[in-house]
Design an enzyme around this catalytic site. Sequence first.
Site, short mmCIF file in Angstrom:
data_model
loop_
_atom_site.label_atom_id
_atom_site.label_comp_id
_atom_site.label_asym_id
_atom_site.label_seq_id
_atom_site.Cartn_x
_atom_site.Cartn_y
_atom_site.Cartn_z
N LYS A 48 35.07 52.33 49.87
CA LYS A 48 35.12 53.60 49.14
C LYS A 48 34.04 53.66 48.05
CE LYS A 48 39.33 52.86 47.71
NZ LYS A 48 39.53 51.50 48.27
N ARG A 58 46.69 57.42 43.58
CA ARG A 58 47.14 56.22 44.29
C ARG A 58 48.62 56.25 44.59
NH1 ARG A 58 42.58 52.60 43.01
NH2 ARG A 58 42.99 50.66 44.07
N ARG A 64 32.76 39.58 48.03
CA ARG A 64 32.13 40.59 47.15
C ARG A 64 31.70 39.96 45.83
NH1 ARG A 64 35.24 46.03 45.71
NH2 ARG A 64 36.89 44.58 45.14
N ARG A 110 35.01 39.52 41.07
CA ARG A 110 36.09 40.23 40.40
C ARG A 110 37.35 39.38 40.38
NH1 ARG A 110 36.48 46.39 42.49
NH2 ARG A 110 38.70 45.87 42.56
N ARG A 155 47.28 43.49 46.60
CA ARG A 155 46.68 44.84 46.52
C ARG A 155 46.89 45.59 47.84
NH1 ARG A 155 40.89 43.16 45.06
NH2 ARG A 155 40.36 45.36 45.31
#
Length: 214
Positions: A13, A88, A127, A160, A171
């Site tokens: 996203k 969300r 990531r 992160r 998550r």
Amino acid sequence: MRLIFLGPPGAGKGTQAARLSKHLHLMHVSTGDILRRAIAYETPIGMEAKAYMHKGELVPDEITDLLVRECLVRDGASKGFILDGYPRNLEQAKQLDESLDSVGVGLTKVIDFAIDPNIVVSRLSGRRTCPKCQTPYHGVSRPPLRDGFCDLDGSELEHRIDDKEETILRRLEVYQEQTEPLTSFYEERGLLTRVDAVGDADTVFDRLLKAVGK
Ligand code: AP5
């Protein structure tokens, strides 16, 4: 164009929102990026959000509702925007309706980035993110020009804190429990369009352009 981007963590996203906002000159509102900046600057909101984010839980609705409402009012929702990571849950979706009503605009489309959870885990564990501009990189699919540093501002890239495997799994659960029901909510309103998020970022971007009619 006023868009919402839905999809599980790691669906791409943020990557696609950055590209589309540049291409169509839209405001990119990422609640995750705003909250990470608040944590970095140790603001009261950042201090409150930190514990939730580090565990992979949603931060309280009052915080994100306020952040988004401020962006829409301050930066002019009528000029067009991409909401990346908001709403969300159903409560946030209802709050968003109220915020949009208050500035007199409606949504154009809701894009749902569809992807297998197994692919997401490998994307997120690889990531690396720029702490300054939040640009996401990946060792394989999007390596920076200079290893370990952001192409755009030279900052040292970070892993992160919520990209640890156990937090990624949490998550994903939170997404399935709380966010996925929004696909039916927006489908019933005739706003939802699915985009296959598997494939390289250029391929996904081409699909996205078609989905938004550009
Ligand atoms: P947030 O920052 O919104 O994270 P997320 O939704 O979990 O999404 P990600 O940023 O992990 O993934 P993405 O889909 O943007 O993928 P990306 O493009 O980076 O939220 C973080 C936290 O903040 C939440 O857990 C919550 O605590 C809090 N929060 C935020 N909003 C909230 C709200 N509204 N309410 C309550 N709490 C909220 O890509 C991922 C990786 O894959 C990158 O390495 C990228 O380079 C790579 N990649 C991207 N596209 C491709 C591709 N096509 N092929 C291969 N690799 C790719």
